[in-house]
Motif scaffolding. Structure first.
Motif, mmCIF file in Angstrom:
data_model
loop_
_atom_site.group_PDB
_atom_site.id
_atom_site.type_symbol
_atom_site.label_atom_id
_atom_site.label_comp_id
_atom_site.label_asym_id
_atom_site.label_seq_id
_atom_site.Cartn_x
_atom_site.Cartn_y
_atom_site.Cartn_z
ATOM 1 N N UNK A 146 0.841 -1.186 0.000
ATOM 2 C CA UNK A 146 0.000 0.000 0.000
ATOM 3 C C UNK A 146 0.886 1.250 0.000
ATOM 4 N N UNK A 147 0.243 2.393 -0.201
ATOM 5 C CA UNK A 147 1.004 3.634 -0.349
ATOM 6 C C UNK A 147 1.712 4.033 0.943
ATOM 7 N N UNK B 21 5.746 4.756 0.839
ATOM 8 C CA UNK B 21 6.426 6.008 1.201
ATOM 9 C C UNK B 21 7.183 5.894 2.518
ATOM 10 N N UNK B 22 6.662 5.118 3.465
ATOM 11 C CA UNK B 22 7.296 5.021 4.774
ATOM 12 C C UNK B 22 8.377 3.964 4.848
ATOM 13 N N UNK C 81 9.661 5.217 -1.209
ATOM 14 C CA UNK C 81 9.334 5.637 -2.565
ATOM 15 C C UNK C 81 8.787 7.047 -2.628
ATOM 16 N N UNK C 82 8.797 7.618 -3.835
ATOM 17 C CA UNK C 82 8.396 9.016 -3.991
ATOM 18 C C UNK C 82 7.366 9.261 -5.086
ATOM 19 N N UNK C 83 6.874 8.258 -5.768
ATOM 20 C CA UNK C 83 5.910 8.528 -6.839
ATOM 21 C C UNK C 83 4.577 8.990 -6.244
ATOM 22 N N UNK D 277 -0.550 7.493 -9.103
ATOM 23 C CA UNK D 277 0.225 6.598 -9.966
ATOM 24 C C UNK D 277 0.534 5.293 -9.247
ATOM 25 N N UNK D 278 0.853 5.380 -7.955
ATOM 26 C CA UNK D 278 1.193 4.164 -7.222
ATOM 27 C C UNK D 278 0.014 3.208 -7.123
#
Length: 113
Positions: free
Chosen positions: A5-6, A10-11, A15-17, A21-22
């Motif tokens: 999951x997002x 990110x955590x 990641x940075x997208x 988009x993710x």
């Protein structure tokens, strides 16, 4: 169902997208991992669940990079300009390499199970 999951992307993964988009690419990345692992990524042993999650993030990142035009070779800040260069690998080979980084030693890519 996406394997990451997002919040993890990110955590935990770093990641940075963008999230929109993710959410789209993580589902495609999960389908790609299912194809590569002959469905074993959907039900990994508990010890390998983190590797599957990381592989999903790595493949989604590679899909995003390919959609952007390739690997970033240079960035200018003043007028914001990015320069992309093609890799020597095919797009599918780059996806495989992204997944194999996490799943190669886990045995999930082995075809003989």
């Amino acid at each position: 169902m996406a394997y990451a999951d997002y919040a993890y992307y990110t955590g935990g993964y770093g990641g940075t997208m963008p999230e929109t988009d993710f959410s789209r690419l993580s589902r495609r990345a999960s389908a790609y991992l299912d194809r590569m692992t002959f469905g074993r990524a959907a039900r990994p042993p508990e010890a390998l669940a983190g590797k599957v999650r990381d592989a999903c993030c790595a493949v989604a990142d590679e899909m995003y990079r390919q959609a952007q035009g390739g690997e970033v070779a240079g960035v200018s800040n003043d007028g914001y300009r990015e320069t992309y260069v093609p890799s020597g690998k095919t797009p599918d080979a780059r996806l495989y390499a992204a997944a194999a980084l996490y799943l190669g030693a886990a045995g999930l890519l082995y075809r003989g199970w």
